[in-house]
Design an enzyme around this catalytic site. Structure first.
Site, PDB file in Angstrom:
ATOM      1  N   GLU A 179       0.734  -1.277  -0.125  1.00 19.74           N
ATOM      2  CA  GLU A 179      -0.105  -0.023   0.009  1.00 19.74           C
ATOM      3  C   GLU A 179       0.797   1.155  -0.035  1.00 19.74           C
ATOM      4  O   GLU A 179       0.257   2.356   0.757  1.00 19.74           O
ATOM      5  CB  GLU A 179      -0.820   0.060   1.134  1.00 19.74           C
ATOM      6  CG  GLU A 179      -2.095  -1.124   1.125  1.00 19.74           C
ATOM      7  CD  GLU A 179      -2.647  -1.316   2.395  1.00 19.74           C
ATOM      8  OE1 GLU A 179      -2.887  -0.507   3.120  1.00 19.74           O
ATOM      9  OE2 GLU A 179      -3.505  -2.402   2.533  1.00 19.74           O
ATOM     10  N   GLU A 202      -5.306  -8.293  -0.209  1.00 16.56           N
ATOM     11  CA  GLU A 202      -5.998  -8.263   0.854  1.00 16.56           C
ATOM     12  C   GLU A 202      -7.718  -7.861   0.369  1.00 16.56           C
ATOM     13  O   GLU A 202      -7.515  -6.938  -0.484  1.00 16.56           O
ATOM     14  CB  GLU A 202      -5.599  -7.044   1.781  1.00 16.56           C
ATOM     15  CG  GLU A 202      -4.229  -7.351   2.584  1.00 16.56           C
ATOM     16  CD  GLU A 202      -3.855  -6.297   3.302  1.00 16.56           C
ATOM     17  OE1 GLU A 202      -4.809  -5.303   4.025  1.00 16.56           O
ATOM     18  OE2 GLU A 202      -2.832  -5.779   3.528  1.00 16.56           O
TER      19      GLU A 202
END
Length: 513
Positions: free
Chosen positions: A195, A295
């Site tokens: 991320e 995720e």
């Protein structure tokens, strides 16, 4: 959007509903060439199998679940997943983050979850590791949400600087854990520095949707430094490197370290509409690597009410190159939301026990019940059995069946044997019960084996299982003594006190690995 992130839910997001173009991967990707040519054979096999999953008509997306952080047990999440879905996820994830504050920053790295990952691998699963790395701009503590200034970020690859020394010490700690897994034969889907296009981690952007090429270059240099050190100096030949930006921010490919340093490209997605990620997906698969959702989960505002079946439907309809997904835990988890059964039981989904990458320890079938009971017997039955039945089966068309009276009772189906199972690490038996009868708060069962001249009792964990659905029970044979002298194999079933009436219990497909 995890680790209890308090990032505001941002809906300033452009929805793309264009028709998905046909994009094929190159022959190199289909040939599954790992970035590390010295990767061990098991790792090559796993990668090749994953890369070619999209070529299958079914069983083509591996399920995954985040188990937790190091120095905390991962067992409860496996139990929850199996109780709710009847399946064990194909991939178990751990993060090498230690939540307890340490005096030195590198000691925030912990690989205390390794043994559970080793056990999961030995039982036929895959494992993935992420690292919420502590901030090398500080001597102690984690500070992983404090942005590291770009000037200090650039120092990481110079191991003579203060930040560089801390960075190197953290790399050493991670490498020690990964090496322990390598020594136990475990291949790792390794996902560091994730991320990075978000502004919530020290290695990320300096502001919302901000992009600075100098900072991106520092990120790329740090990734490559880690890769070179792990691959060439520490000789970690068990890693499959996963690059995973966040879907909520732009620049998903702007931090890409390069094809020589990445094996799988992925997205972390906590979006309310999984069908609306076509643009990000197309950008990622254009990098010509296998694709995954590293995720998945609901946004903060929908935690507890999100329907996970939307993800598998979106994968089938819009993102067919997906090779695995990984659901997060806690309030984002499938068992705390809706649609868990649909997610894990779709015909496209591969769960533990269904992974077949040509490993040297494929499952060996001990007992199926296609023709007869194979001399299995039972006790505590008040209504007859066991027999073979076609009412339910886990493999083929027949299973073992016994009729039982409910109400605070226990029952056993077992086989008296004289077997040597010392070359195996896991025993698995699949079970179910009929849809009739009131099972109250739910039936539970566990696998047992008796060994040695004293017929010593060894048992796995009790697991709740649902009627007319398949649940895989297992026992870790590495914890059982006298495996060269197994006297009995079986399943113990229990009905709760608030159950009543009659039902049937089933057993099928007894395998070892």
């Amino acid at each position: 959007m995890k680790v209890y992130k308090k990032v505001a839910f941002v809906m300033a997001f452009i929805m793309f509903f264009s028709v998905l173009p046909t994009i094929s991967m190159s022959s190199e990707a289909n040939g599954a060439a790992l970035s590390n040519p010295n990767a061990n054979q098991t790792t090559k096999n796993v990668y090749s199998w994953l890369a070619n999953l999209p070529n299958k008509s079914n069983k083509r997306v591996v399920s995954g679940h985040f188990g937790g952080y190091s120095d905390s047990t991962l067992a409860w999440i496996k139990q929850c997943a199996r109780e709710l879905t009847g399946k064990m996820p194909g991939i178990l994830s751990c993060d090498y983050k230690n939540w307890q504050t340490r005096l030195y920053v590198a000691d925030q790295i912990s690989y205390g979850c390794n043994q559970e990952l080793i056990n999961f691998w030995n039982q036929g699963g895959l494992v993935t590791i992420s690292v919420h790395m502590p901030n090398p701009g500080f001597h102690s503590g984690e500070n992983y949400k404090t942005i590291l200034p770009t000037s200090q970020f650039q120092n990481l690859t110079n191991h003579r600087t203060t930040e560089g020394r801390r960075w190197k010490d953290m790399l050493d700690k991670m490498a020690d854990g990964l090496d322990e897994l390598q020594n136990n034969g475990v291949t790792v889907l390794f996902r560091p520095l994730h991320e990075m296009n978000g502004e919530w981690f020290w290695w990320g952007a300096e502001g919302y949707n901000q992009f600075d090429q100098t900072r991106a270059n520092a990120y790329i240099s740090a990734w490559r430094d880690m890769y070179q050190y792990f691959t060439h100096e520490r000789k970690l030949n068990n890693l499959i490197w996963v690059y995973s930006p966040d879907v909520y921010r732009d620049h998903v490919t702007s931090y890409y370290p390069g094809a020589n340093y990445v094996d799988i490209v992925a997205l972390d997605s906590y979006h309310p509409d999984p069908h609306s990620l076509t643009d990000q997906y197309n950008r990622m698969i254009a990098l010509d690597k296998p694709f995954a959702f590293a995720e998945i989960g609901p946004p903060e505002s929908m935690a507890g009410s999100f329907d996970y079946s939307n993800y598998i439907q979106a994968i089938k309809q819009k993102y067919p190159r997906t090779v695995y997904f990984l659901a997060w835990n806690d309030k984002w988890s499938p068992h705390n939301n809706r649609g868990a059964w649909d997610l894990f039981n779709d015909s496209w989904v591969v769960n533990r026990g269904e992974i077949d990458y040509g490993q040297s320890n494929p499952a060996t079938v001990l007992y199926d019940f296609e023709n007869n009971t194979l001399s299995w017997s039972g006790c505590e039955f008040t209504d007859g059995g066991p027999w073979t039945s076609n009412e339910w089966s886990a493999n083929g068309t027949q299973s073992l069946k016994a009729d039982v009276v409910l109400g605070n009772n226990s029952y056993h189906l077992q086989k008296t044997v004289n077997r040597n199972l010392s070359s195996f690490k896991n025993l698995e038996i699949k079970v179910s019960h009929s849809s009739w009868g009131n099972v109250g708060s739910g039936m539970t069962a566990r696998v047992f084996v008796k060994t040695g001249s004293a017929w010593r009792w060894n048992a796995g964990e009790f697991c709740q299982f649902a009627g007319k659905r398949t649940t895989a029970l297992s026992i870790d044979l590495t914890k059982v003594s006298n495996l060269h002298d197994v006297r009995e194999i079986g399943v113990e079933y229990k009905a709760p006190a608030n159950s009543n009436g009659k039902t049937a219990i089933y057993l099928d497909h007894v395998t070892v690995r």
